[in-house]
Design a protein around this motif. Structure first.
Motif, PDB file in Angstrom:
ATOM      1  N   ALA A 156      -2.909  11.475  -7.037  1.00  0.00           N
ATOM      2  CA  ALA A 156      -2.291  10.853  -8.296  1.00  0.00           C
ATOM      3  C   ALA A 156      -1.661   9.604  -7.944  1.00  0.00           C
ATOM      4  CB  ALA A 156      -1.256  11.828  -8.788  1.00  0.00           C
ATOM      5  N   MET A 157      -0.996   9.263  -6.773  1.00  0.00           N
ATOM      6  CA  MET A 157      -0.461   7.907  -6.847  1.00  0.00           C
ATOM      7  C   MET A 157      -1.618   7.156  -6.476  1.00  0.00           C
ATOM      8  SD  MET A 157       3.152   8.550  -6.314  1.00  0.00           S
ATOM      9  CE  MET A 157       3.766   7.573  -5.069  1.00  0.00           C
ATOM     10  N   ILE A 158      -2.423   7.189  -5.766  1.00  0.00           N
ATOM     11  CA  ILE A 158      -3.706   6.413  -5.421  1.00  0.00           C
ATOM     12  C   ILE A 158      -4.406   5.950  -6.677  1.00  0.00           C
ATOM     13  CG2 ILE A 158      -5.761   6.387  -4.440  1.00  0.00           C
ATOM     14  CD1 ILE A 158      -4.522   8.053  -1.975  1.00  0.00           C
ATOM     15  N   ARG A 159      -4.568   6.978  -7.589  1.00  0.00           N
ATOM     16  CA  ARG A 159      -5.462   6.812  -8.733  1.00  0.00           C
ATOM     17  C   ARG A 159      -4.594   5.837  -9.802  1.00  0.00           C
ATOM     18  NH1 ARG A 159      -7.727  12.758  -8.976  1.00  0.00           N
ATOM     19  NH2 ARG A 159      -9.853  12.211  -8.550  1.00  0.00           N
ATOM     20  N   ARG A 162       0.975  -1.268  -0.186  1.00  0.00           N
ATOM     21  CA  ARG A 162      -0.116  -0.078   0.074  1.00  0.00           C
ATOM     22  C   ARG A 162       0.961   1.299   0.074  1.00  0.00           C
ATOM     23  NH1 ARG A 162      -4.353  -1.137  -2.075  1.00  0.00           N
ATOM     24  NH2 ARG A 162      -3.077  -2.711  -3.137  1.00  0.00           N
ATOM     25  N   LEU A 163       0.237   2.191  -0.339  1.00  0.00           N
ATOM     26  CA  LEU A 163       1.007   3.685  -0.355  1.00  0.00           C
ATOM     27  C   LEU A 163       0.995   4.238   1.149  1.00  0.00           C
ATOM     28  CD1 LEU A 163      -0.692   5.270  -3.555  1.00  0.00           C
ATOM     29  CD2 LEU A 163       1.784   4.317  -3.318  1.00  0.00           C
ATOM     30  N   PHE A 164       2.030   4.849   1.457  1.00  0.00           N
ATOM     31  CA  PHE A 164       1.998   5.339   2.759  1.00  0.00           C
ATOM     32  C   PHE A 164       2.844   6.892   2.580  1.00  0.00           C
ATOM     33  CE2 PHE A 164       3.889   6.681   6.781  1.00  0.00           C
ATOM     34  CZ  PHE A 164       3.081   6.424   7.733  1.00  0.00           C
ATOM     35  N   LEU A 200       3.415   4.265 -11.176  1.00  0.00           N
ATOM     36  CA  LEU A 200       3.447   5.417 -10.277  1.00  0.00           C
ATOM     37  C   LEU A 200       4.052   6.768 -10.850  1.00  0.00           C
ATOM     38  CD1 LEU A 200       3.834   3.671  -6.810  1.00  0.00           C
ATOM     39  CD2 LEU A 200       1.724   4.616  -7.574  1.00  0.00           C
ATOM     40  N   PRO A 201       3.507   7.713 -10.800  1.00  0.00           N
ATOM     41  CA  PRO A 201       4.262   8.954 -11.119  1.00  0.00           C
ATOM     42  C   PRO A 201       5.295   9.298 -10.234  1.00  0.00           C
ATOM     43  CG  PRO A 201       2.133   9.684  -9.938  1.00  0.00           C
ATOM     44  CD  PRO A 201       2.287   8.254 -10.213  1.00  0.00           C
ATOM     45  N   ASP A 202       6.407   9.971 -10.783  1.00  0.00           N
ATOM     46  CA  ASP A 202       7.702  10.271  -9.860  1.00  0.00           C
ATOM     47  C   ASP A 202       7.461  11.431  -9.107  1.00  0.00           C
ATOM     48  OD1 ASP A 202       9.924  10.192  -8.822  1.00  0.00           O
ATOM     49  OD2 ASP A 202      11.068  10.948 -10.627  1.00  0.00           O
ATOM     50  N   LEU A 203       6.930  11.267  -7.977  1.00  0.00           N
ATOM     51  CA  LEU A 203       6.585  12.475  -7.188  1.00  0.00           C
ATOM     52  C   LEU A 203       7.263  12.450  -5.816  1.00  0.00           C
ATOM     53  CD1 LEU A 203       2.708  12.467  -7.791  1.00  0.00           C
ATOM     54  CD2 LEU A 203       4.430  14.043  -8.703  1.00  0.00           C
ATOM     55  N   PRO A 204       7.785  13.777  -5.437  1.00  0.00           N
ATOM     56  CA  PRO A 204       8.517  13.640  -4.317  1.00  0.00           C
ATOM     57  C   PRO A 204       7.981  13.714  -2.973  1.00  0.00           C
ATOM     58  CG  PRO A 204       8.664  15.840  -5.079  1.00  0.00           C
ATOM     59  CD  PRO A 204       7.734  14.921  -5.908  1.00  0.00           C
TER      60      PRO A 204
END
Lengths: 392, 392, 392, 392
Positions: free
Chosen positions: A344-347, A138-140, A355-359
């Motif tokens: 954006a990550m969850i979508r 999962r995302l955190f 996954l987009p590359d987001l900081p």
């Protein structure tokens, strides 16, 4: 000028739950505004307070369906996981000691987690949470919100592109004054848990705001502290946790040094986070209270004031800029940027795309923060001896 | 609005000599402007350079009588002492290692001394100079010029009167950038001696500017450091003395703590001396580059901006204020205030009247500064161990 | 870094007299400090007050020889002209109505004149004074001191070199607050004559400070106002002269427009002279209270902060810069620059060499200022009708 | 600290439509963020563009149901009025000339209107719209968003409570630089309609931003201009509407005077709205780019910096403050405050309760703004003759 951040299709907003954030809380309301600003979330469930009456009243005020206002996060995780339209993500905005157990049940229930900082109330919990996240798939997202400011993104880009040369100095400070008097003894809710080791952990000011300062310094420079020497102190009589800290730092993988000063007892400082970074070719300066400005000081040239939305701001800033220069964005916008990037990550997860590359700050950044706290405490107990962060 | 400082009768200006300060020097010209501004001095003699031709040319440019331009300070002391109209005071504006021997011969010749900082190039010299001064009965003024700023005088008065409550925090910094590159290797005169241990002493940046920051912090708060932990570093390859220092401080006689950051390699900082002092009831902030302003931040009230010559400035500031608020005074005026106060002392000696009570930096403040340097060096060598200033 | 300004050989300082400036005066003391700073003058004679006792006491305090303290400027001009060692120049620092008669006698006695602003108390006197100067062959310097600031010199250079493109807008303001209450009714000396038409002339605030703002705007841009529309007002009951003025301007020889706001009744403004100039390619901003900074705002690029003594400052600024960047110079230094440049002119006359090309305000600039006052008054009386400056 | 503004029960958000604001528009996106921040609205319908394809794509991006994305505002008004769940309010965010016809149809359909400024493209339309509003019994809110800033609310409260004494001076300015070049000739959408009299009306900069400055001045002081003298100009060749204006003002019902400077061609000014108000007892200063600060300058006392959320801020500010001092709020938050206050009004109408007393700009404020534009144009054509606002 209006960036992608605010125009991502929001016809399927992320279904969001919240743990904590009932009436009287501060940061919960901030998370909700942040989630709303760009329109990528719908708040549909909550375990808003450990006090049942406050939980119910808070849920009603927020327009939650009564059957989705839960008495505990365990119940919420179980019941939401069972619903077809259950929450996709949960915001955890409780005191620190609840972060780990709450995050664990949601991650194990398949729910992405957006969690306030510091990560946990102990380094042990932090390590276990990191393992849990890694296992869960999962995302955190850890809401080190200051890293969402456009000018911070620009600073990070400048350092990465070498505009400052080799980084040699990192001077961070984060003075406040709201704990200058023993308000925790009067029952002030925010002060009470933050000065209580059982709920806050081993760090007082260093946990509450020191981790922000350290994360920001790392975020901008890409450097991690190798060791530090700290002098923690409680200036207010009877306070159990530090309300002021002086910290010297030596960074890994280079020759940079620095200091962090954090205080919650320095009169006149509302929320004085400030970062200065110097390299062999130039420096930058940023003050959180005036976040739309970034000073760039190239060696041997006049200082330049780069503004959010202005001519000198680059791509990284533009991506998280909503409105033109001179129309100030603030704290909530920076916070909202983390939420929007998380959406954006969850979508991406939702539809299986890359996954987009987001900081976004991760659980591992959170572990770094807990190491920072532990090293500060250990160094201070050892009369400010230099202490390695990988040795705590 | 025009204060006593500029209207003291100057019909008998002090006869002044100068050691150092020939063509190409920086601080000598500053001393001369400072001596002239209020009209209390006449420069009549000099040993302006160790280079005879430069000494002669400099003396001519300054209008000195040829027979009072000397080839050495020893000669100058001897010959001036023998003249009826010989100098009453001498300004010593040489590199550090000359301060002690030069001061000694003038003091022993009965001449008052105005000396640039730091006091000497070693703590041993400093102690001997202090003894020499005490024995001589002559005046000795150390030009920690920043203590001449009206708003610094006001800050000192505020602390003394308790406006800040008990002092708990002293945050000083003094970043510059002029040594960001190895200009001493190109023969730049100012850089060459300041980075040379033989002429500068054991301290680089900590001696050149760290002593200013420490003196200013002490001057305003009345506190002396009991111990410190320092991390000195030379960021420029091949430089023998520190060009950056991070210092944590614990103050004597109370519970105050603090930090000093000094740097000569931080791009964008011209001369960034800044002092912040916090007590239990309020704080103050002062920035040397904008010296006519003093922030006062009483706890729980809006910040107030006190201005030189403005309604909030008190007696101590008014005594050293020449022109009304909004008409900025600067560095030279603050420097001139030390000269004017020194003239008041010298005249008191001249006519045997009681010495006025003026807060001029003394030789003992100079010894404190040398202890500060020595403790920084010792602590840094001991991996930043806390080091007592009275143990060096 | 120390410029020629302060190192011109001063072995033959200019012998200076002063008219006005006795005890209790403000601007006289300023002129004396300005004359002393760089060491190019010796004050040797004075008619310091129309009150004989004050004149005598003031002269004694300043160390003037008793026989060179005169009871009137006429006597002073006559007697000094007759001395071999008589004054070469005189500073006139009286109320406005005395400027013309005093300047006249000195010019006719062959003495150079340094005169405070505004030039006279009437446009008629101004024109006659200009004729007198031109006939006399003597030097006449009007102390529009703000034009001595290094960053103003740099601004002028930038405009001249085209860095701003074609100038389109000139926004000047000069608010103060010292006349917010009717202090002239309490006998306050500075206020009394400035609000008295007989001594001040037809302009109140527009004469006292409006002429500074207008001169500065012209000095920097090289533009003269063609016409103006003014709304003058006295907000304080019983005051005879304007204490506030709103002025719209159209400049000659181009398409520039602008405004000047002057006020002496705007609480919180100590001495708020500010100048902004915009061209087709960029703008500049300068604030007198923080005179070491000049903002340069090139269109489509980040703002740049140019500092006195810093990397972005050019030749014109360097020539009048005494000390390095970050060591603030102030009001007295800018004033002293006019004196030092005047000394260079006087010495050139003394030895018959070519006059240096220095941007000192002349008697003709003074006439322009008087036209500005007259046009403001005429326009305001005509309900703010546009009024040509060459028609008054 | 979190105010009522963000905690009003939002379980029945207001159903909102939008006219204009399709892809590529600026202010439509701002209105949507403002509507979302506090959670009191749901956007359910739109006529987002006069270009059908853009309308459709914009609606999809915003998640509108396809059958509620309309091809014209007339269709939208008709169809929404016929729905049980039709919109309660509409935001009109088109070019100026559409404001009146669009508002009319919605008001007549019983829909509350939230409309961007200036009110219309002609004074005639404005008057008719005011009549329409008054007849309709519907709410009409004009989004002079700067009046939503907490420190502006505090300034208004201070003036009302007499903290400044009698108001004598109002100095407003609003410089920008985005029209410094003829970008309307390149097809830039924002520039094209704003410089086109057919769509913008008789005012260029004075309409687009001058009305903001005038409204803000009136909002804070409670004063209306009685007459004005204006000098409008287009500095860019070929531009049909003013891009710079100098305006002198005389206020009704008192003795106050003032100026407004607006420009869209002043390089370095992003969005430089600034307001200064001076009374007999004190002044205030506020700069939009740094909106969390308000200077208060009581006569004869040090300046005080009042901060949003800080100790000096009063009730009026607190009511519209979301987060603590030092956590900056910005432009979107101020805008959102108007939306949130409008929601409180709309809900009061919904349930028949008394309208809360909230300082929202009304259609009559909009008419005042149109009078201001008309008077500026008339005065400028009459060579800046003083022109009464009630005579246009």
């Amino acid at each position: 000028m209006v960036s992608a951040a605010s125009t991502i299709a929001n016809n399927q907003p992320v279904r969001l739950g919240m743990v904590g954030g009932g009436q009287g809380a501060f940061i919960g309301a901030v998370h909700r505004m942040a989630a709303r600003l760009d329109g990528h979330y719908t708040l549909v469930a909550g375990a808003l307070s450990s006090d049942p009456e406050r939980a119910r009243a808070s849920a009603e005020e927020l327009g939650l369906a009564p059957d989705r206002s839960y008495g505990s996060y365990e119940e919420m995780a179980a019941k939401e996981a069972a619903r077809e339209d259950g929450i996709e993500a949960v915001s955890i905005v409780t005191p620190n000691h609840v972060h780990y157990p709450a995050a664990k049940v949601f991650l194990e229930a398949g729910v992405h987690v957006i969690c306030d900082k510091p990560l946990t109330s102990s380094l042990k919990d932090a390590r276990q949470l990191a393992e849990t996240v890694d296992k869960s798939g999962r995302l955190f997202v850890l809401t080190h919100n200051y890293s969402g400011y456009p000018m911070i993104r620009h600073a990070r880009q400048m350092v990465a592109e070498g505009a400052l040369g080799d980084i040699i100095l990192v001077q961070a400070e984060y003075p406040q004054d709201w704990l200058a008097e023993p308000i925790e003894q009067t029952g002030q809710k925010q002060a009470s848990w933050r000065t209580d080791p059982a709920r806050s952990g081993a760090g007082g000011a260093i946990g509450d705001i020191g981790t922000h300062a350290y994360q920001l310094a790392s975020f901008v420079t890409g450097l991690k502290a190798e060791s530090l020497a700290a002098d923690l102190h409680s200036f207010v009589d009877g306070r159990q946790l530090d309300d002021n800290a002086h910290i010297m730092l030596r960074f890994a993988g280079g020759r940079a040094k620095g200091t962090i000063w954090v205080s919650q007892v320095a009169p006149g400082n509302e929320n004085g986070l400030k970062l200065r970074v110097y390299g062999t070719k130039g420096g930058i300066e940023w003050v959180q209270a005036d976040p739309n400005y970034l000073w760039f000081t190239p060696l041997g040239e006049p200082r330049r004031l780069i503004t959010r939305g202005g001519a000198g701001a680059g791509d990284a800033a533009a991506r998280v800029t909503r409105i033109p220069g001179g129309h100030p964005e603030g704290y909530l916008e920076a916070f909202a940027t983390l939420y929007t990037e998380a959406a954006a990550m969850i979508r991406a997860r939702r539809d299986g795309s890359a996954l987009p590359d987001l900081p976004l700050p991760t659980v591992h950044d959170g572990v770094d923060g807990m190491r920072f706290i532990a090293a500060c405490v250990a160094s201070s107990r050892a009369d400010s001896a230099w202490t390695r962060l990988d040795a705590v």
